[in-house]
Design a protein around this motif. Structure first.
Motif, short mmCIF file in Angstrom:
data_model
loop_
_atom_site.label_atom_id
_atom_site.label_comp_id
_atom_site.label_asym_id
_atom_site.label_seq_id
_atom_site.Cartn_x
_atom_site.Cartn_y
_atom_site.Cartn_z
N ILE A 4 -55.90 -87.16 47.63
CA ILE A 4 -55.01 -87.55 48.53
C ILE A 4 -53.83 -87.35 48.20
CG2 ILE A 4 -54.27 -89.20 50.34
CD1 ILE A 4 -57.17 -89.97 50.51
N GLY A 5 -52.56 -86.50 48.70
CA GLY A 5 -51.27 -86.51 48.52
C GLY A 5 -50.41 -86.97 49.47
N ARG A 6 -49.22 -87.17 49.25
CA ARG A 6 -48.31 -87.60 50.18
C ARG A 6 -46.94 -86.95 49.90
NH1 ARG A 6 -44.41 -90.28 47.06
NH2 ARG A 6 -45.07 -92.25 46.05
N PHE A 7 -46.32 -87.08 51.07
CA PHE A 7 -44.70 -86.80 51.19
C PHE A 7 -44.24 -88.00 51.71
CE2 PHE A 7 -40.87 -84.48 52.80
CZ PHE A 7 -40.26 -84.43 51.53
N ALA A 8 -43.05 -88.60 50.88
CA ALA A 8 -42.55 -89.75 51.39
C ALA A 8 -40.83 -89.65 51.40
CB ALA A 8 -42.93 -90.83 50.61
N PRO A 9 -40.48 -89.01 52.37
CA PRO A 9 -39.02 -89.00 52.50
C PRO A 9 -38.13 -90.42 53.26
CG PRO A 9 -39.97 -87.89 54.46
CD PRO A 9 -41.11 -88.30 53.73
N SER A 10 -37.01 -90.65 52.82
CA SER A 10 -36.43 -91.63 53.43
C SER A 10 -35.64 -91.01 54.54
CB SER A 10 -35.39 -92.31 52.49
OG SER A 10 -34.53 -91.52 52.04
N PRO A 11 -35.35 -91.70 55.88
CA PRO A 11 -35.00 -91.08 57.00
C PRO A 11 -33.16 -91.48 56.88
CG PRO A 11 -36.09 -92.99 57.55
CD PRO A 11 -36.26 -93.14 56.13
N TYR A 180 -37.91 -101.14 47.17
CA TYR A 180 -38.77 -99.75 47.36
C TYR A 180 -39.73 -99.72 46.10
CZ TYR A 180 -39.68 -94.99 45.32
OH TYR A 180 -40.15 -93.84 45.05
N GLN A 181 -39.93 -100.55 44.98
CA GLN A 181 -40.96 -100.29 44.25
C GLN A 181 -42.13 -101.00 44.86
OE1 GLN A 181 -40.37 -98.60 41.66
NE2 GLN A 181 -38.34 -98.69 41.26
N LEU A 182 -42.02 -102.32 45.44
CA LEU A 182 -43.22 -102.89 45.87
C LEU A 182 -43.85 -102.15 47.05
CD1 LEU A 182 -45.02 -105.48 46.01
CD2 LEU A 182 -43.43 -106.23 47.71
N ALA A 183 -42.94 -101.59 47.99
CA ALA A 183 -43.52 -100.97 49.10
C ALA A 183 -44.15 -99.86 48.70
CB ALA A 183 -42.12 -100.46 49.86
N VAL A 184 -43.79 -98.97 47.78
CA VAL A 184 -44.34 -97.59 47.27
C VAL A 184 -45.79 -97.96 46.80
CG1 VAL A 184 -44.57 -95.78 45.65
CG2 VAL A 184 -42.34 -96.31 46.94
N VAL A 185 -45.88 -98.85 45.85
CA VAL A 185 -47.06 -99.34 45.05
C VAL A 185 -48.22 -99.50 46.38
CG1 VAL A 185 -48.21 -100.84 43.50
CG2 VAL A 185 -46.34 -99.77 42.88
N VAL A 186 -47.87 -100.63 47.23
CA VAL A 186 -48.77 -100.97 48.24
C VAL A 186 -49.18 -99.95 49.16
CG1 VAL A 186 -48.96 -102.76 50.11
CG2 VAL A 186 -47.67 -103.27 47.81
N ASP A 187 -48.21 -99.34 49.47
CA ASP A 187 -48.47 -98.15 50.46
C ASP A 187 -49.52 -97.11 49.79
OD1 ASP A 187 -47.09 -99.37 52.66
OD2 ASP A 187 -45.48 -98.32 52.34
N ASP A 188 -49.13 -96.65 48.64
CA ASP A 188 -50.03 -95.46 47.97
C ASP A 188 -51.52 -96.03 47.67
OD1 ASP A 188 -48.03 -93.78 47.77
OD2 ASP A 188 -47.36 -94.34 45.82
N ALA A 189 -51.71 -97.27 47.66
CA ALA A 189 -52.87 -97.89 47.56
C ALA A 189 -53.57 -98.27 48.95
CB ALA A 189 -52.83 -99.35 46.54
N ALA A 190 -52.92 -98.46 49.95
CA ALA A 190 -53.48 -98.60 51.06
C ALA A 190 -53.64 -97.26 51.71
CB ALA A 190 -52.44 -99.38 52.15
N GLN A 191 -53.03 -96.33 51.34
CA GLN A 191 -53.36 -94.87 51.94
C GLN A 191 -54.41 -93.95 50.90
OE1 GLN A 191 -49.07 -93.53 52.64
NE2 GLN A 191 -50.03 -92.95 54.54
N GLY A 192 -54.84 -94.69 49.90
CA GLY A 192 -55.62 -94.10 49.13
C GLY A 192 -55.22 -92.90 48.18
N VAL A 193 -53.94 -92.75 48.03
CA VAL A 193 -53.19 -91.79 47.26
C VAL A 193 -53.69 -91.61 46.02
CG1 VAL A 193 -51.09 -90.97 46.46
CG2 VAL A 193 -51.19 -91.87 48.93
N THR A 194 -54.07 -90.48 45.55
CA THR A 194 -54.83 -90.13 44.29
C THR A 194 -53.59 -89.48 43.23
OG1 THR A 194 -55.57 -87.99 44.95
CG2 THR A 194 -57.06 -89.79 45.15
N ASP A 195 -52.64 -88.77 44.12
CA ASP A 195 -51.80 -87.83 43.27
C ASP A 195 -50.41 -87.97 44.18
OD1 ASP A 195 -53.33 -85.73 41.38
OD2 ASP A 195 -54.64 -86.43 42.95
N ILE A 196 -49.26 -88.17 43.19
CA ILE A 196 -47.90 -88.32 43.60
C ILE A 196 -47.25 -87.24 43.06
CG2 ILE A 196 -45.74 -89.56 43.47
CD1 ILE A 196 -47.53 -92.07 43.25
#
Length: 290
Positions: A4-11, A180-196
């Protein structure tokens, strides 16, 4: 483990040539390994968010053939999850309140040595308690001693002594916004991200994100940090802050070819976006196996 990958742009504005490099690399890596590619809008820094920019970004990705799976996640809707993570860390004694102003932090840090990338660590002023008359403005992670090591799929072995190079970093800012650091870590885990897969400008955040994930008992995704695109006139990385022009999605193939070249590959002969992406996926799979 399914990929599971993700793209995470800031708007904070539309995508530009530099952000497309990260988006394309992330999309190709997911497709090359039979995985899912998610889209997350990182609007946790609400003052920097430009109204409507998230929709523009989504339209740009669609115009370029970079389609995502599932529902889009907006960080601005995730306050409860971040608060739960903070409470978990507080219960473990890993968080403390910091009463320092930004000027005080800067002045204290300047008296100490700079880290290898020029970053000056927080000197731990409030680590053992607030000074009399002070109240907590921000909340910091009590970073454990030790060196964090990891393998970057593009750059190879990496290591950082987070306590020495960064110090106790902020989880919730003085303005009440989540870091940013907290939000990224929590969201990657919640979304099951395996690869950044992201730009090399975020390499310096990886070790501290790993430290935080360990403190929360969360899995560590694989990471790949791809090259940045720089402005040939200034040498600075292309960014919204540096007024990089938005992508020309009227010529999607040209934009994709330019991003492909920035990733170190030669132009492909395909004349249609779908055919280009199919060919690029096959080449990527051979060049960057897991």
């Amino acid at each position: 483990m399914n990929y599971i990958g993700r793209f995470a742009p800031s708007p904070s504005g539309p995508l530009h040539a530099g952000s497309l490099v990260a988006a394309l690399a992330s999309w190709l890596d997911a497709r090359a390994h039979g995985g899912r590619w998610l889209l997350r809008i990182e609007d946790v820094d609400k003052p920097r968010a430009v109204p409507g920019a998230d929709r523009v970004i989504m339209q740009q990705l669609q115009s370029l053939g970079l389609h995502w799976e599932g529902e889009v996640l907006w960080q601005s809707q995730r306050d409860a999850a971040y608060l739960q993570a903070l409470h978990t860390l507080q219960a473990a004694g890993l968080v403390y309140g910091c009463g320092c102003t930004r000027r005080e932090i800067t002045d204290s840090a300047l008296r100490g040595p700079a880290g290898p990338d020029g970053e000056r660590p927080y000197p731990g002023t409030c680590r053992h308690g607030l000074a009399p008359g002070r109240t907590a403005r921000a909340w910091r992670l009590r970073v454990p001693a030790g060196i964090e090591t990891f393998e970057d799929r593009w750059l190879g072995p990496q290591s950082q002594d987070v306590a020495q190079a960064v110090g106790d970093f902020v989880l919730r800012r003085a303005d009440g916004l989540w870091a940013y650091q907290l939000a990224v870590v929590v969201d990657d885990a919640a979304q099951g991200v395996t690869d950044i897969v992201r730009g090399a400008d975020l390499l310096g955040s990886t070790a501290r994100q790993h430290v935080l994930a360990r403190c929360l008992g969360l899995p560590l995704p694989r990471v790949m940090h791809v090259p940045l695109v720089t402005d040939p006139r200034t040498g600075l990385k292309l960014s919204k802050q540096n007024h990089a022009p938005p992508l020309d999605t009227q010529r999607p193939l040209a934009a994709l070819q330019a991003a492909w070249r920035a990733l170190g590959f030669a132009d492909l002969p395909q004349t249609q976006v779908d055919a280009f992406l199919t060919a690029a996926t096959g080449i990527w799979a051979r060049a960057h196996p897991l």
